[in-house]
Design a protein around this motif. Structure first.
Motif, PDB file in Angstrom:
ATOM      1  N   LYS A   1      27.975  45.177  48.043  1.00 30.90           N
ATOM      2  CA  LYS A   1      28.557  45.353  49.571  1.00 30.90           C
ATOM      3  C   LYS A   1      30.060  46.011  49.548  1.00 30.90           C
ATOM      4  O   LYS A   1      30.217  46.962  50.381  1.00 30.90           O
ATOM      5  CB  LYS A   1      28.450  44.070  50.268  1.00 30.90           C
ATOM      6  N   ARG A   2      30.792  45.371  48.872  1.00 29.37           N
ATOM      7  CA  ARG A   2      32.244  45.760  48.816  1.00 29.37           C
ATOM      8  C   ARG A   2      32.312  47.331  48.472  1.00 29.37           C
ATOM      9  O   ARG A   2      33.082  48.380  48.869  1.00 29.37           O
ATOM     10  CB  ARG A   2      33.147  45.047  47.868  1.00 29.37           C
ATOM     11  N   SER A   3      31.286  47.646  47.612  1.00 29.85           N
ATOM     12  CA  SER A   3      31.237  49.270  47.017  1.00 29.85           C
ATOM     13  C   SER A   3      30.918  50.129  48.037  1.00 29.85           C
ATOM     14  O   SER A   3      31.310  51.276  48.089  1.00 29.85           O
ATOM     15  CB  SER A   3      30.501  49.287  45.749  1.00 29.85           C
ATOM     16  N   LEU A   4      30.000  49.799  48.998  1.00 33.59           N
ATOM     17  CA  LEU A   4      29.565  50.495  49.956  1.00 33.59           C
ATOM     18  C   LEU A   4      30.556  51.162  51.035  1.00 33.59           C
ATOM     19  O   LEU A   4      30.426  52.036  51.786  1.00 33.59           O
ATOM     20  CB  LEU A   4      28.296  49.788  50.958  1.00 33.59           C
ATOM     21  N   ALA A   5      31.647  50.356  50.814  1.00 37.11           N
ATOM     22  CA  ALA A   5      32.836  50.779  52.040  1.00 37.11           C
ATOM     23  C   ALA A   5      33.887  51.515  51.082  1.00 37.11           C
ATOM     24  O   ALA A   5      34.975  51.993  51.722  1.00 37.11           O
ATOM     25  CB  ALA A   5      33.574  49.366  52.564  1.00 37.11           C
ATOM     26  N   ARG A   6      33.575  51.947  49.815  1.00 34.87           N
ATOM     27  CA  ARG A   6      34.616  52.812  49.216  1.00 34.87           C
ATOM     28  C   ARG A   6      34.566  54.031  49.727  1.00 34.87           C
ATOM     29  O   ARG A   6      33.481  54.740  50.226  1.00 34.87           O
ATOM     30  CB  ARG A   6      34.020  52.958  47.655  1.00 34.87           C
ATOM     31  N   PRO A   7      35.639  54.788  49.772  1.00 33.11           N
ATOM     32  CA  PRO A   7      35.671  56.148  50.559  1.00 33.11           C
ATOM     33  C   PRO A   7      34.481  57.115  49.934  1.00 33.11           C
ATOM     34  O   PRO A   7      33.979  57.770  50.943  1.00 33.11           O
ATOM     35  CB  PRO A   7      37.105  56.826  50.334  1.00 33.11           C
ATOM     36  N   ASP A   8      34.307  57.008  48.629  1.00 33.29           N
ATOM     37  CA  ASP A   8      33.315  58.168  48.257  1.00 33.29           C
ATOM     38  C   ASP A   8      31.887  57.877  48.801  1.00 33.29           C
ATOM     39  O   ASP A   8      31.094  58.776  48.989  1.00 33.29           O
ATOM     40  CB  ASP A   8      33.519  58.048  46.906  1.00 33.29           C
ATOM     41  N   MET A   9      31.779  56.537  49.113  1.00 35.98           N
ATOM     42  CA  MET A   9      30.291  56.243  49.639  1.00 35.98           C
ATOM     43  C   MET A   9      30.249  56.522  51.054  1.00 35.98           C
ATOM     44  O   MET A   9      29.334  56.484  51.501  1.00 35.98           O
ATOM     45  CB  MET A   9      30.120  54.717  49.544  1.00 35.98           C
ATOM     46  N   LEU A  10      31.115  57.024  51.657  1.00 39.60           N
ATOM     47  CA  LEU A  10      31.222  57.181  53.209  1.00 39.60           C
ATOM     48  C   LEU A  10      31.346  58.590  53.557  1.00 39.60           C
ATOM     49  O   LEU A  10      31.489  58.779  54.798  1.00 39.60           O
ATOM     50  CB  LEU A  10      32.401  56.379  53.921  1.00 39.60           C
ATOM     51  N   LYS A  11      31.407  59.604  52.571  1.00 42.30           N
ATOM     52  CA  LYS A  11      31.690  61.221  52.886  1.00 42.30           C
ATOM     53  C   LYS A  11      30.228  61.555  53.510  1.00 42.30           C
ATOM     54  O   LYS A  11      29.231  61.083  53.108  1.00 42.30           O
ATOM     55  CB  LYS A  11      31.694  61.620  51.567  1.00 42.30           C
TER      56      LYS A  11
END
Lengths: 1003, 101
Positions: free
Chosen positions: A896-906
């Motif tokens: 879950k935490r990783s889904l909020a990393r900037p690269d995951m939201l591009k």
């Protein structure tokens, strides 16, 4: 042919029995106890090979594993073809068929020899790197095929190896490697101490150098007799395992050793049930390395002519094999062991015309004895060249004057030139064990600095050369090893009395001086790779400083012999050119294997059907009887499609898909991974391991579960059914089952140990029969006794326990086709019976059995992903359009935490879309790249790639899924799939092609 | 092939029974949502990769199935210690000194 080069008597061959064999098609005779090399020499055959690069005629150089020249191929019939065997190690047997290598059309007339007369420098060091540079494409088409033909070793076998090979684990207190003087003494001591001993030796007969001694006497017994009686003692001891014909090729961590034992190559008619070789994996509490030493050649012009050989090898041929390598010899020596050879050859009836001693004053007792025996000993002398192309005719001998210049050469007729350059301890295994080496400056040799824990070196490999000293050191090492392995024994010393030997003393490294034109002569350092003295000097001139780089640039010390005879001379020449002492230049790394090991020995029984376990589903035999074609999925055999009446795959898959959508089909889904998750905290555990929320899932209901790794990427998916508040039936992808269970165990044991949950793999316990299609309920209902399957009573995504055909079952209402569907789980042993019952019932409705290919098409029509096909470890739930599967209210889950990393939201992440080709008949290729333009400029990055593509019977056209950068914002756009002929135009669409509202599921 | 001592089974077993599990004592935050991006990326991707003694996770997959930790030298493959998951990281220097004796 008359056997004209046998000694009159003696040796360890059985002269009463004759063996017939062929070499290059010519018939010869030898005796039991011969090697191919000794038998050829006894038949007067000198020419045994052609060199790698220059195709120079070569004879045998050595008598053991270090042989660089006499490489042969042995054909044992029926596809049993082994290239690159050393003739010095091939035991003679009746009917042996051997051929020489790297020559055409024949060994004595080889066209490739032209390589030897091209102008100097053309084939020098780095030749390949300098010459075959451009264009790059020529490598595949021109250079490599040419090089492979022109320069090479033996031919690879053309048929599958019909032999079999076996493996064995073994454990011992003391492993002794090498059964020469030191090794035999070590084994004797260890055995007397009560240790379990394994003694291995590469040769057919144990005894090592003792077998080649003529005059040496140990405690009043001839050396070879002492070896025989010691072996008899050892073989009578149940705790001792004697392994002749067994090469210890590798030393690994924690005293683990790899040994390969040759079992049948020496037999004329081996029992076909016998394995050809056995790989021993030995764990030894202690090891004694008694691997001996390797004699160094002397580097002088034309030192590679057939008839130039190592002095120790010549001794072995006359003393042990009764084979005379020539009639008239010149001994070129820098070591006392050359004198031993001169005496033994003289005794065998070979005329020794001169002993050419490189040392200024060999005026000790050894030289005096030789002179006293009437031998012509010349000190401060060199051999400056050898006459004779296919065999030695004469040696040119000169004296080094006081000013260091080489005087005029005298021509001495001979057919044999022996080289005694001193001995190099075989420290290979010690070095493989990461043992350090010490350079003994006085004797100019590398010896083990200190023993590695659990090991010790003894005898010549430790720099201890005399027989008496080697015996004493070996005995002491064996006693020490037994004590270190826990055996109590007080005796540790033995001081044998040895007479009649000449202890090797002295030696030389590098190239010897001569008066010839250095540009025109070749003085070989590495015989196998055709590396000459000037190649090494050239490499240094061109800037190579590290000996590892010099090795790779010149190829000195590479190929099958790994520089056993060449490394030290090469090192000395490089050191001389660099103006540094040898230890400052370093030493190349010794790596396993010591000698080449067959692939078969490593593979053992792991080939064919035994390469990997094969997993078959409970309905495998039924499917096979129906004519199913299977595909491999992981270790599983899965029915791919089930053709009827000669159907093609294409026709079968279209029919299967159509039948499922029209009425229904049966599919064996038993390979799905299944994990029973049980315990009071089971729901909380799943909350943390899957993206979805589980707490509120009611008993009897199912949910699609999506599993991420901690980095936030999709790693698995599957339906999870809740059977009780504390019991879940989790399914995984077929290939992901072990990985998912390990992932779950990891988190359960290490991150969430407070959770009371137990995980059990049940993949093989359940047979799973998918019944899919509009008539699925009608087929199953008559077979189910105690489950209400009505539409409302058992909705889509529910699970019930009951009985089917009287068998306890878990019945899921789930669908991977988009149709009304059920998955029947019954104990695996009932799988085929229940399948046959359902099949019989289904035939009333015209069902088919469908395979994995139809399953793939049907799910793609619905846009259902397959993890591993639509995903590749870099894909998030959002990329797949699966945001709905994420429990947003959950505080945490893995990933879950990783889904909020900037690269995951591009916004330009690659997203799953559907593709429709403009031409509906064209089916895209899976894996094909996608671009914005039909003819993109070279170097343009692709927007994504096609993940799935099929012809859809239901839609009457092709469909595809793809991952495309910013794909969801491109709906309606035209993109291109460039192919070799032309780009294919495609339209980007939603990745659901059929029944988007899901009405068929709810039927 | 290495022999590895399983701290649960208390026996030396061949490497084939085990599966490597990466660096040990890389703990997952109690509340990952409070971890800043850079620190989270560090947790996900950065490991020490030493030449020398390495504290690492192993699983006795084809045995008791338990995860445990080990101290192994990355050059010699020598194991200095194995211990159960959850136990504290040992003092590497003290272990190395003891091993050198």
């Amino acid at each position: 042919m008359t056997v004209s080069f046998r000694t009159a008597s003696g040796g360890r061959i059985d002269r009463d029995r004759t063996i017939r064999f062929t070499f290059d098609g010519t018939a010869y005779r030898g005796h039991p106890g011969d090697t191919l090399a000794s038998a050829l020499l006894a038949n007067g055959v000198r020419l045994m090979g052609r060199s790698f690069k220059y195709h120079r005629p070569r004879g045998v150089l050595a008598a053991g594993a270090e042989e660089p020249n006499a490489l042969v191929s042995v054909d044992r019939g029926g596809g049993r073809w082994t290239p690159n065997l050393r003739a010095t190690q091939v035991e003679l047997h009746e009917g042996l068929v051997a051929t020489s290598q790297n020559r055409w059309p024949s060994l004595s007339h080889d066209v490739g020899e032209l390589n030897d007369v091209v102008p100097p420098g053309v084939f020098s060091a780095g030749f390949y790197y300098k010459t075959f540079m451009q264009p790059a494409s020529a490598w595949a088409n021109l250079y490599e095929p040419f090089i492979r033909r022109a320069a090479g070793l033996g031919q690879a076998p053309s048929q599958a190896d019909p032999d079999h090979y076996t493996h064995r684990y073994a454990f011992c207190d003391v492993l002794v490697v090498g059964a020469g003087a030191a090794g035999l003494a070590a084994a004797l001591a260890a055995a007397q101490a009560g240790a379990r001993v394994i003694l291995c030796d590469e040769q057919a007969e144990c005894g090592g150098g003792l077998l080649g001694e003529r005059d040496a006497v140990i405690d009043g017994v001839p050396a070879s007799d002492w070896a025989a009686s010691t072996l008899a003692t050892l073989s009578g001891d149940k705790r001792v395992t004697l392994l002749p014909r067994t090469q210890c090729f590798g030393a690994y961590a924690q005293n683990f050793f790899g040994l390969v034992q040759r079992l049948t190559d020496h037999l004329p008619h081996p029992d076909p049930r016998m394995p050809r070789e056995r790989l021993w994996k030995v764990r030894a509490r202690q090891v004694v390395l008694a691997t001996g030493a390797i004699e160094r050649p002397l580097v002088f012009p034309e030192n590679d002519r057939p008839g130039v050989m190592l002095a120790g090898a010549a001794r072995a041929y006359v003393n042990r094999y009764g084979a005379k390598p020539g009639d008239r010899a010149v001994v070129f020596t820098a070591c006392d062991s050359g004198y031993a050879a001169a005496h033994d050859l003289t005794a065998a009836g070979i005329v020794v015309s001169a002993i050419v001693d490189l040392r200024p004053g060999p005026d000790g007792p050894v030289a005096a004895t030789a002179r006293g025996a009437g031998l012509d000993v010349r000190s401060n002398a060199v051999v400056t060249g050898v006459e004779g192309r296919l065999g030695v005719r004469a040696a040119m001998v000169a004296t080094i004057a006081g000013n260091g210049l080489v005087g005029p050469s005298e021509r001495i007729s001979c057919d044999l030139v022996l080289m005694a350059g001193g001995w190099t301890p075989a420290v290979h295994l010690h070095s493989q064990m990461r043992g350090k080496l010490r350079f003994d400056a006085e004797r100019e040799m590398y010896v083990p600095a200190a023993p590695v824990e659990g090991s010790r070196s003894a005898g010549a490999c430790n720099g201890t050369f005399g027989i008496a000293e080697a015996l004493a050191e070996g005995f002491s090492a064996g006693a020490d090893a037994a004590r270190a392995a826990g055996r109590e024994w007080s005796e540790r010393d033995w001081s044998p009395v040895v007479s009649g030997e000449i202890v090797p003393d002295g030696g030389f490294h590098g190239a010897v001086p001569h008066d010839r034109d250095v540009q025109k002569v070749k003085a070989f350092v590495d015989f196998q790779n055709d590396v000459t003295e000037k190649d090494i000097r050239l490499a240094v001139r061109e800037g190579f400083r590290s000996i590892e780089h010099v090795k790779r640039y010149t190829t000195n010390g590479m190929a099958t012999d790994q520089g056993k005879t060449s490394n030290m001379n090469g090192l000395a020449i490089a050191a001389g050119s660099l103006g540094k002492p040898i230890p400052e230049v370093g030493l190349t790394t010794f790596r396993a294997p010591y000698t080449p090991v067959t692939f078969g020995a490593f593979a053992g029984h792991s080939r064919g059907d035994l390469f990997d376990p094969i997993r078959r589903t409970p309905t495998h035999d039924w499917a096979r009887a129906q004519g199913a074609v299977f595909e491999d999925v992981g270790m599983w055999k899965r029915a791919w499609y089930i053709p009827r009446g000669g159907e093609t795959m294409h026709a079968a898959v279209l029919r299967e898909c159509r039948t499922v959508r029209e009425t229904g089909g049966l599919f064996d889904a038993s390979t799905l991974g299944k994990i029973e998750v049980v315990g009071p905290d089971a729901a909380e555990f799943l909350n943390r391991l899957y993206t979805n929320p589980w707490t509120k899932l009611e008993t009897g209901r199912c949910r699609y579960g999506l599993m991420l790794n901690e980095a936030g990427f999709v790693m698995d998916d599957g339906v999870v059914g809740r059977l009780a508040p504390d019991r879940f039936h989790v399914t995984t992808t077929t290939g992901g089952a072990p990985r998912v269970l390990a992932h779950m165990e990891d988190y359960l044991q290490t991150e969430f140990p407070e959770l009371r949950v137990w995980l059990t793999s049940t993949t093989e316990q359940w047979a799973v029969i998918a019944v899919q299609g509009p008539n699925a309920r009608a087929v199953l209902q008559p077979l189910v006794a105690d489950i209400d399957m009505a539409r409302e009573a058992m909705p889509h995504m529910s699970v019930r326990e009951g009985t089917i055909c009287g068998v306890p079952a878990r019945l899921f209402r789930v669908s991977f086709t988009g149709e009304l569907g059920f998955e029947v789980n019954v104990p695996a042993e009932y799988g085929q019976a229940v399948w046959e019952a359902i099949w019989a019932e289904s035939q009333k409705h015209g069902f088919c059995a469908y395979g994995t290919e139809a399953m793939h098409v049907l799910r793609a029509e619905k846009g259902y992903i397959i993890v591993g096909q639509e995903t590749d470890g870099t894909v998030t739930p959002s990329d797949l359009g699966l945001d709905w599967a994420i429990g947003k209210a959950k505080p945490d889950f893995v990933g879950k935490r990783s889904l909020a990393r900037p690269d995951m939201l591009k916004p330009d992440r690659k997203q799953l879309v559907g593709l429709l080709t403009v031409d509906p008949a064209v089916v895209l290729e899976e894996g094909a790249q996608i671009t914005a333009e039909a003819s993109p400029v070279k170097g343009t990055a692709a927007l994504g790639h096609v993940t799935s593509a099929y012809e859809s019977a239901a839609l009457g056209r092709s469909i595809a899924m793809a991952l495309v950068a910013g794909g969801r914002s491109r709906l309606g756009e035209t993109l291109y799939v460039p192919m070799p002929n032309a780009a294919i135009a495609v339209t980007v669409v939603e990745p659901v092609f059929l029944d988007r509202e899901g009405s068929r599921l709810d039927a | 092939m290495l022999l590895i001592r399983c701290p649960y089974c208390q026996t030396d077993r061949p490497e084939l029974e085990f599966r490597y599990g990466g660096e040990a004592h890389v703990s997952r935050a109690q509340d990952p949502s409070s971890v800043p991006d850079a620190a989270w990326a560090e947790f996900l991707y950065m490991r020490t990769n030493p030449k020398g003694f390495h504290v690492e996770r192993w699983r006795h997959t084809h045995g008791c199935g338990r995860f445990f930790n080990a101290v192994r030298h990355t050059v010699t493959d020598r194991f200095l210690a194995t211990y159960r998951a959850g136990e504290p990281k040992p003092d590497l220097e003290a272990l190395a000194r003891e091993a050198a004796r």
